[in-house]
Enzyme design. Sequence first.
Site, PDB file in Angstrom:
ATOM      1  N   MET A 183      29.823   9.380  20.631  1.00  0.00           N
ATOM      2  CA  MET A 183      29.254   9.279  21.971  1.00  0.00           C
ATOM      3  C   MET A 183      29.061   7.827  22.366  1.00  0.00           C
ATOM      4  O   MET A 183      28.534   7.026  21.596  1.00  0.00           O
ATOM      5  CB  MET A 183      27.910  10.040  21.983  1.00  0.00           C
ATOM      6  CG  MET A 183      27.216  10.022  23.314  1.00  0.00           C
ATOM      7  SD  MET A 183      28.213  10.849  24.594  1.00  0.00           S
ATOM      8  CE  MET A 183      27.731   9.882  26.008  1.00  0.00           C
ATOM      9  N   GLU A 202      24.693  13.402  26.565  1.00  0.00           N
ATOM     10  CA  GLU A 202      25.763  13.990  27.363  1.00  0.00           C
ATOM     11  C   GLU A 202      25.922  15.453  26.953  1.00  0.00           C
ATOM     12  O   GLU A 202      25.924  15.739  25.755  1.00  0.00           O
ATOM     13  CB  GLU A 202      27.097  13.256  27.147  1.00  0.00           C
ATOM     14  CG  GLU A 202      28.152  13.718  28.122  1.00  0.00           C
ATOM     15  CD  GLU A 202      29.482  12.948  27.998  1.00  0.00           C
ATOM     16  OE1 GLU A 202      29.625  12.103  27.093  1.00  0.00           O
ATOM     17  OE2 GLU A 202      30.358  13.211  28.832  1.00  0.00           O
ATOM     18  N   HIS A 210      35.039   3.200  26.645  1.00  0.00           N
ATOM     19  CA  HIS A 210      34.158   3.835  27.638  1.00  0.00           C
ATOM     20  C   HIS A 210      33.194   2.829  28.262  1.00  0.00           C
ATOM     21  O   HIS A 210      32.646   3.095  29.335  1.00  0.00           O
ATOM     22  CB  HIS A 210      33.330   4.937  26.978  1.00  0.00           C
ATOM     23  CG  HIS A 210      33.925   6.318  27.071  1.00  0.00           C
ATOM     24  ND1 HIS A 210      34.465   6.821  28.221  1.00  0.00           N
ATOM     25  CD2 HIS A 210      33.996   7.319  26.139  1.00  0.00           C
ATOM     26  CE1 HIS A 210      34.871   8.085  27.999  1.00  0.00           C
ATOM     27  NE2 HIS A 210      34.617   8.400  26.755  1.00  0.00           N
ATOM     28  N   GLU A 222      37.164  10.567  30.928  1.00  0.00           N
ATOM     29  CA  GLU A 222      37.777  10.991  29.664  1.00  0.00           C
ATOM     30  C   GLU A 222      39.304  10.848  29.660  1.00  0.00           C
ATOM     31  O   GLU A 222      39.883  10.345  28.711  1.00  0.00           O
ATOM     32  CB  GLU A 222      37.351  12.414  29.304  1.00  0.00           C
ATOM     33  CG  GLU A 222      35.848  12.567  29.066  1.00  0.00           C
ATOM     34  CD  GLU A 222      35.299  11.631  27.994  1.00  0.00           C
ATOM     35  OE1 GLU A 222      36.088  11.021  27.246  1.00  0.00           O
ATOM     36  OE2 GLU A 222      34.058  11.496  27.918  1.00  0.00           O
ATOM     37  N   ASN A 275      27.097   6.030  24.292  1.00  0.00           N
ATOM     38  CA  ASN A 275      25.853   5.507  24.863  1.00  0.00           C
ATOM     39  C   ASN A 275      25.902   3.983  24.995  1.00  0.00           C
ATOM     40  O   ASN A 275      26.349   3.289  24.090  1.00  0.00           O
ATOM     41  CB  ASN A 275      24.684   5.870  23.960  1.00  0.00           C
ATOM     42  CG  ASN A 275      24.764   7.288  23.462  1.00  0.00           C
ATOM     43  OD1 ASN A 275      24.736   8.219  24.252  1.00  0.00           O
ATOM     44  ND2 ASN A 275      24.932   7.444  22.153  1.00  0.00           N
ATOM     45  N   GLU A 318      35.422   5.170  22.182  1.00  0.00           N
ATOM     46  CA  GLU A 318      34.023   4.983  22.602  1.00  0.00           C
ATOM     47  C   GLU A 318      33.813   3.566  23.125  1.00  0.00           C
ATOM     48  O   GLU A 318      33.111   3.360  24.111  1.00  0.00           O
ATOM     49  CB  GLU A 318      33.052   5.267  21.446  1.00  0.00           C
ATOM     50  CG  GLU A 318      33.214   6.626  20.788  1.00  0.00           C
ATOM     51  CD  GLU A 318      33.242   7.808  21.740  1.00  0.00           C
ATOM     52  OE1 GLU A 318      32.606   7.742  22.812  1.00  0.00           O
ATOM     53  OE2 GLU A 318      33.924   8.812  21.434  1.00  0.00           O
ATOM     54  N   GLY A 333      32.810  14.310  18.290  1.00  0.00           N
ATOM     55  CA  GLY A 333      33.308  13.202  17.486  1.00  0.00           C
ATOM     56  C   GLY A 333      32.385  11.994  17.543  1.00  0.00           C
ATOM     57  O   GLY A 333      32.003  11.441  16.510  1.00  0.00           O
TER      58      GLY A 333
HETATM   59  N1  0A1 Z   1      31.774  11.479  25.771  1.00  0.00           N
HETATM   60  C1  0A1 Z   1      32.082  11.738  24.393  1.00  0.00           C
HETATM   61  C2  0A1 Z   1      32.162  13.157  24.039  1.00  0.00           C
HETATM   62  C3  0A1 Z   1      30.909  13.901  23.865  1.00  0.00           C
HETATM   63  C4  0A1 Z   1      30.592  14.883  24.751  1.00  0.00           C
HETATM   64  C5  0A1 Z   1      29.483  15.673  24.555  1.00  0.00           C
HETATM   65  C6  0A1 Z   1      28.705  15.433  23.448  1.00  0.00           C
HETATM   66  O1  0A1 Z   1      27.612  16.195  23.183  1.00  0.00           O
HETATM   67  C7  0A1 Z   1      27.465  17.378  23.825  1.00  0.00           C
HETATM   68  C8  0A1 Z   1      28.995  14.420  22.580  1.00  0.00           C
HETATM   69  C9  0A1 Z   1      30.109  13.657  22.787  1.00  0.00           C
HETATM   70  C10 0A1 Z   1      33.474  11.209  24.134  1.00  0.00           C
HETATM   71  O2  0A1 Z   1      34.356  11.376  24.954  1.00  0.00           O
HETATM   72  O3  0A1 Z   1      33.698  10.667  23.081  1.00  0.00           O
HETATM   73 ZN    ZN Z   2      35.320  10.082  25.833  1.00  0.00          ZN
END
Ligand code: 0A1
Ligand code: ZN
Length: 878
Positions: free
Chosen positions: A268, A126, A306, A325, A270, A303, A266
Amino acid sequence: MPDSPKTIRRGDYAPPAFLIDTVDLDFALDPMATIVRSRLAFRRNPAAAADAPLRLDGEGLTLLEARLDGEALPESRRQLGADGSLTITDAPDAGILETSVRIAPERNTALSGLYTSGGNFYTQCEAEGFRRITFFPDRPDVMSRYSVTITADRARVPVLLSNGNPDGSGDAGEGRHWARWVDPHPKPSYLFALVAGDLVNVPDSFTTRSGRKVALNIWVRRGDETRCGHAMDSLIRSMKWDEEVFGLEYDLDVFNIAAVSDFNMGAMENKGLNVFNTKYVLASPETATDGDWQGIETVIAHEYFHNWTGNRVTCRDWFQLSLKEGLTVFRDQEFTADQGSRAVKRIRDVRGLRAAQFPEDAGPMAHPVRPDSYIEIDNFYTPTVYQKGAEVVRLLHTRIGPVAFRRGMDLYISRNDNQAVTIEDFVGAMQDASGTDLTPFMRWYDQAGTPELTVEDSYDPATRRYTLTLRQRTPPTPGQVEKQPLPIPVAMGLLDDTGAALPTRLAGENAAQPGTRVLLLDGAVQDFVFEDVPAPPVPSLLRGFSAPVRLKGVPQERLRFLAVHDSDPFVRWDSGQQYAAAFMLEQVARVQRGEAPGFAPALADAVANTLASADADPAFAAEALVLPGEGFLADQMEVADPEAIHQVRRHLRRQIGTHCGAALLATYQALTETGPYRIDGRSIGRRSLRNACLAYLAAAGEDGVALAAAQYRAATNMTDQLAALALLADAETPAREAGLAEFHAKWRGDDLVLDKWFSIQAMSSRPGTIAAVRALYAHPDFDLKNPNRARALIGAFASGNPLHFHDSSGEGYRFLADAVIALDPINGQTAARLIGPLGLWRRQWVERGALMRRELQRVLDTPNLSKGSFEKASKALQ
Ligand code: 0A1
Ligand code: ZN
């Protein structure tokens, strides 16, 4: 600076020309030369223009081979773009595209795509990192089923992980081995993950309410296994909570979390393989503060949540980022509220919103929760998209109530499962489930700026009518000068002069309502007329902080009254804070006139009262004791004055510490822990309260500083140890150098703890701090490449030390710009994130503003500046 980086606009969205149904990836891992083979089953998107070419994003990939339907693609039919992309001419309407590329994970210091950390392999995709791994239409509305085969040296890389469920493993000859993973759920490329290396796992399991047994694993470096208990416990509680509160179950047989110490954010989400910054996984009483424990619980929950809000239902494009988010932050906030004290959680969240999001909304980077344009999407992982986005979800929740909200969530998920959708789809589901017209609420997503809410009222004894006049105004933001009124739910109640709640009946209603009610302000100004009010009441407004607005102009006597009497804990806390802030701002004005700051006995009374009743809720008392922060005060001023603000705050802390010394000391002593360290809400609250008392005592003079030194030496947990050391780091005492040296010697082998050592020094208010920060930048333990370490020093100084950052010499600004310029070529994303504080030049005196602008210009003039830093610096200068 790349020649004129391109602005991406929300209005330009077009569906993808081709869809990819399946992706088969094969990784031959090697730090300097990893080979990635990909097999894509593509087909033309019936919803797109019929003649668009097959274009795949790519960045820094060395193309080794490309085959279309089994045949090598001649060079004449494949174009490599200057941006790194690959375009296939005359592609059939459906087919198989196979590519083979080479990448060098070890040279990837940007930590986006596939990179190494401590010799292990990790990915971060991401928002647009997948294109740094293989050629692909790297946009979230292309959802595919993935299978992944990983091959690597068995001895050095014994663990091979990817998304989904494991699907075989074996020997690959020549000391190598392989593993295969299949993810049954279609997903966008940004949710792809691979983790491989010499890792150990902490296992557990969870059985979902429909009986699926899920294997849980946390993967860490050898030696860190003993510090994963809290993360695992938080994960299990999150899984259970999502079933109970939202009816959402986990949907794979395994859930893996891998912790990495080099990470830009913080964590991710995945699919099935979350990757976490070690900061949000590892904790022991000796090494982690209570704040760290709470951070772990929040991020693990975030996470995990998500998996449904983000993964199963994802975003159509990156402008919809808050769809996942804002909603997921709302969900993690509710989770934490349900684990302990809802009121204290709300107070902390609002404190955070005001500290980070309000200034953003009032500065050059102000943008709507759903932005209209961006140059670099990485710059839009902001407090506005996350925290204000969560506030907007909360508004909807308040407007339609919890039952309709839950129905709306069910509808949102069932309608949009396995799809990439927009914020309209979310609000539409809430609207359909509630039967309430929510279209006016869309304005919250599209209009930037923090609305100001002002109140006037009048009482007519003859008719016993009380009229509350609410008025709203949103100041202009860059690119959005005209603002529309927003629908603002104002949770409220009326109190009589003893503080008792009055039932409320609005004109036109048949019966009075007890307790809190919600008024909906949806025009610029509106009167709310209450009937049968026996005497002039005191209004309690914005209970629970029912909307992210600035409530202005409540008279000081009312704030004092509400701080003592209101039934709503948020209003009690906030009224105390607003009272103190108004008083502090008056003292700032005095200091600016060359007068000495004064003291209000009311503040000492408030502290005494808080201490007297602290035992009922120590965590709440600790929140109430802390004076509004320097940043919060600066944000209330047209033109900030960091020195005067600091001086006033220091003066009041000393005054309170002196006036209330006996009570503070008594509370401090009564709260001395004897038993083992515990992390339940009450224990955390007791430590917070005790350390809040210690801070006042240390501000009052030598005895308090000596007490801090004693606490530092006696502490058996990091919370108490660090709280004491931070006080010493601010003081003139021999215990300061001794403590810092001892702490460094003790913790030099522990990165997360050493980060704290850098931060408390960077945030010190002592004279000479800028030189000390420069020296720390040159310290052998400083590592610009490690984002946690870079933030611990540079970020803590620029954001957490307004006094020295804004030193009138401009040295603080120069340091930040030097650091950004040095970091940008290594890691543009983290460099761009550090620029923020320089953007607030309009809110400083002209001379300071000029110095800040000069540094921004110096950043902007740097050759080959990243897109992200270009966007931040150029927008800041506008
Ligand atoms: N989606 C993750 C946040 C996140 C966004 C970008 C990153 O790398 C560029 C890494 C993590 C979250 O909301 O926790
Ligand atoms: Zn998030």
